[in-house]
Write an enzyme that holds these catalytic residues in place. Structure first.
Site, PDB file in Angstrom:
ATOM      1  N   TYR A  36      -1.913 -10.411   8.707  1.00 19.99           N
ATOM      2  CA  TYR A  36      -0.757  -9.680   8.169  1.00 19.99           C
ATOM      3  C   TYR A  36       0.030 -10.605   7.257  1.00 19.99           C
ATOM      4  CZ  TYR A  36       0.241  -4.880   9.305  1.00 19.99           C
ATOM      5  OH  TYR A  36       0.254  -3.521   9.283  1.00 19.99           O
ATOM      6  N   GLU A  53       3.006  -9.361   5.037  1.00 19.01           N
ATOM      7  CA  GLU A  53       4.023  -8.605   4.280  1.00 19.01           C
ATOM      8  C   GLU A  53       4.962  -9.574   3.592  1.00 19.01           C
ATOM      9  OE1 GLU A  53       5.831  -6.016   7.095  1.00 19.01           O
ATOM     10  OE2 GLU A  53       4.198  -4.559   6.993  1.00 19.01           O
ATOM     11  N   ASP A  61      -0.479   3.101 -17.824  1.00 16.87           N
ATOM     12  CA  ASP A  61      -1.461   3.085 -16.741  1.00 16.87           C
ATOM     13  C   ASP A  61      -2.829   2.877 -17.399  1.00 16.87           C
ATOM     14  OD1 ASP A  61      -3.310   3.646 -14.803  1.00 16.87           O
ATOM     15  OD2 ASP A  61      -2.339   5.472 -14.081  1.00 16.87           O
ATOM     16  N   THR A  72      -6.097   0.128 -11.973  1.00 16.78           N
ATOM     17  CA  THR A  72      -6.981  -0.047 -10.831  1.00 16.78           C
ATOM     18  C   THR A  72      -7.826  -1.273 -11.159  1.00 16.78           C
ATOM     19  OG1 THR A  72      -8.610   1.409 -11.868  1.00 16.78           O
ATOM     20  CG2 THR A  72      -7.168   2.410 -10.239  1.00 16.78           C
ATOM     21  N   LYS A 104     -12.588   0.137 -11.815  1.00 19.28           N
ATOM     22  CA  LYS A 104     -13.274   0.999 -12.794  1.00 19.28           C
ATOM     23  C   LYS A 104     -13.927   0.093 -13.840  1.00 19.28           C
ATOM     24  CE  LYS A 104      -9.609   4.389 -12.116  1.00 19.28           C
ATOM     25  NZ  LYS A 104      -9.815   5.550 -11.342  1.00 19.28           N
ATOM     26  N   ARG A 121     -12.188  -2.062  -5.024  1.00 19.26           N
ATOM     27  CA  ARG A 121     -11.246  -0.936  -5.109  1.00 19.26           C
ATOM     28  C   ARG A 121      -9.859  -1.477  -4.856  1.00 19.26           C
ATOM     29  NH1 ARG A 121     -13.969   3.544  -5.507  1.00 19.26           N
ATOM     30  NH2 ARG A 121     -12.004   4.649  -5.716  1.00 19.26           N
TER      31      ARG A 121
END
Ligand code: PLP
Length: 495
Positions: free
Chosen positions: A82, A84, A259, A288, A291, A297
């Protein structure tokens, strides 16, 4: 046999199109054995997916094949931590290795794109856009003229202050590209939270040319006065002039967000430069990583220094804990994208799209905008008497994987559509060049010409059912198999 997992400095890193005999085969065999000892169905599905990907013509414009190094990086214990917060400022102890991973990924992203700031935590493109939207709102909150409202750090605001803020701004306004012109759901459309957060208006394309009409965008911006002007697309087959879009944003005092999820690989590979490179022109650029950029991903936000502190609040404002293993894979893929080999790849993606479009046009297909100058082509299949849904299904029967997509002012709406979107990033990774893409165009037209709509019980043409003439699927698959065999995916990887 050589172990091609070790990047070769002259030819660039091993890609999905490289020969993977040796270490990669061993690594995957062992991994699948371990997986099968717990849940054999998952090991089987993993093997089956490789077989499916190897044996079909993948023309989905948003998909690619990540390199073995990128894929292997995702399967580690970096997933178990973790973290954060941000680098050096975590809400958990013991995050020094995740700090390294995140710093390296961000450094590659900044260097590759020439960005002032990079935030590599978003888990997907949708998340990256949400981070950017909140960053823009949070940034506005810090504008000096709002100090009079008693508003401070967005994280410290009381519910009453939120109410004041909502009242002050009224409807947040976002101006983005319409869905049927190629825009994306996350640019303020109802099925996505952005459609609830923002009062949305869209700009379409010129009815004649089907290209962006910058004067019309300017007129809409002057009238609507958006808080955010959004550029970027999922299904627009042309380049965008981001310098012009920034001028429009400045004229109306909007934040300019791009984007580049679809075309990030063409920016990384220096195919899109100058006015076509969004990074020098936008306040925030989202993307992203899976692509045309050919990574794992995931998502990413690039920003100017001015917006960086607001972007950094992505976690925990709208994101859960960052995925250490995926950020690590982003670092690996971004390092790959900084090689000359990636630039060659990106140029080939664009060149192949031209060949594909040319091959379709010369065989009578109709294309939205009459062609392409990026990585994708949008075929208007209505000239074959088909809906997008029928064309997509018939092509799939013949082993050609595409997706249906609306065309501008589509009479068949977003579900049945009149278009089929295809793209070159994946098959270019496999090594397809001009000869193969021309053949792919021939196969697509053959299938579409051999398909007819099935009539409904009432005797009228339906929108979903279709009939593909006998033997066409078989002959298309045979022709594809020849090309796929000559350009194997993860060659040498025997499971
Ligand atoms: N933005 C654009 C332009 C896209 O095309 C997509 C994906 O299709 C996204 C965002 C969302 O990406 P993800 O599926 O990773 O959330």
């Amino acid at each position: 046999m050589t172990d091609t997992l070790t990047p070769a400095t002259t030819t660039g890193p091993a890609t999905a199109g490289s020969d993977l005999s040796g270490a990669a085969t061993q690594a995957y065999r062992s991994a699948l054995e371990v997986i099968a000892s717990v849940e054999p169905r998952i090991a089987e599905a993993t093997r089956a997916e490789l077989a499916d990907q190897r044996s079909s013509l993948k023309l989905i414009a948003s998909e690619n094949y990540a390199s073995p190094a990128t894929l292997l990086t995702m399967g580690t214990w970096l997933s178990d931590k973790y973290a954060e917060g941000t680098v050096g400022h975590r809400f958990y102890a013991g995050c020094q290795n995740i700090d390294t991973v995140e710093s390296v990924a961000a450094e590659h992203a900044r260097e590759l794109f020439g960005a002032e700031y990079a935030y590599v935590q978003p888990h997907s493109g949708i998340d990256a856009n949400l981070v950017a939207f909140w960053a823009i709102l949070a940034h506005r909150v810090e504008l000096p003229e709002l100090a009079e409202l008693g508003l401070k750090n967005i994280n410290e605001m009381t519910e009453a202050q939120w109410e004041t803020l909502r009242h002050k701004f009224g409807n947040q306004r976002a101006l983005g590209m319409s869905l049927d012109a190629g825009g994306h759901l996350t640019h303020g459309f109802r099925p996505n939270i952005s459609g609830k957060m923002f009062h949305q208006r869209s700009y379409g394309t010129d009815p004649q040319t089907q290209r962006i009409d910058y004067d019309a965008v300017r007129a809409a911006a002057r009238e609507f006065k958006p808080l955010i002007l959004i550029a970027g697309y999922s299904a627009y087959p042309r380049r965008v002039n981001f310098a012009k879009m920034r001028e429009i944003a400045d004229e109306v005092g909007a934040t300019f967000m791009v984007d580049m999820a679809h075309f990030a690989g063409l920016v990384a590979g220096k195919v899109f430069t100058g006015d076509e490179d969004p990074v020098p022109h936008a306040h925030l650029v989202t993307t992203t990583t899976h692509k045309s950029l050919r990574g794992p991903r995931g998502g990413m936000v690039l920003a100017t220094e001015e917006y960086a502190p607001s972007v950094d609040r992505g976690c925990p404002m709208v994101l859960g804990g960052p995925l250490g293993n995926v950020m690590a894979a982003k670092a690996v893929a971004l390092a790959e994208a900084r090689t000359p080999a990636f630039q060659t790849y990106a140029q080939a993606v664009a060149d192949n799209a031209q060949t594909l479009a040319g091959g379709l046009l010369s065989r009578g297909a109709q294309l939205v905008t009459g062609g392409t100058d990026n990585h994708l082509v949008l075929i208007d299949v209505s000239s074959f008497g088909l809906t997008g849904r029928q064309a997509e299904s018939a092509l799939l029967d013949a082993g050609i994987v595409t997706n249906r997509n609306a065309v501008p002012a589509d009479p068949n709406g977003a579900w049945y559509t009149s278009g089929v979107r295809i793209g070159t990033p994946a098959l270019t990774t496999r090594g397809f060049g001009a000869a193969e893409f021309d053949r792919v165009a021939e196969l697509i037209v053959d299938v579409l010409e051999s398909t007819s709509p099935a009539t409904t019980a009432a005797g009228t043409p339906g929108k979903a059912k279709y009939v593909l003439a006998d033997g066409v699927a078989e002959r298309t698959k045979a022709a594809s198999a020849e090309m796929l065999g000559a350009h194997p995916l993860y060659a040498g990887l025997e499971l």
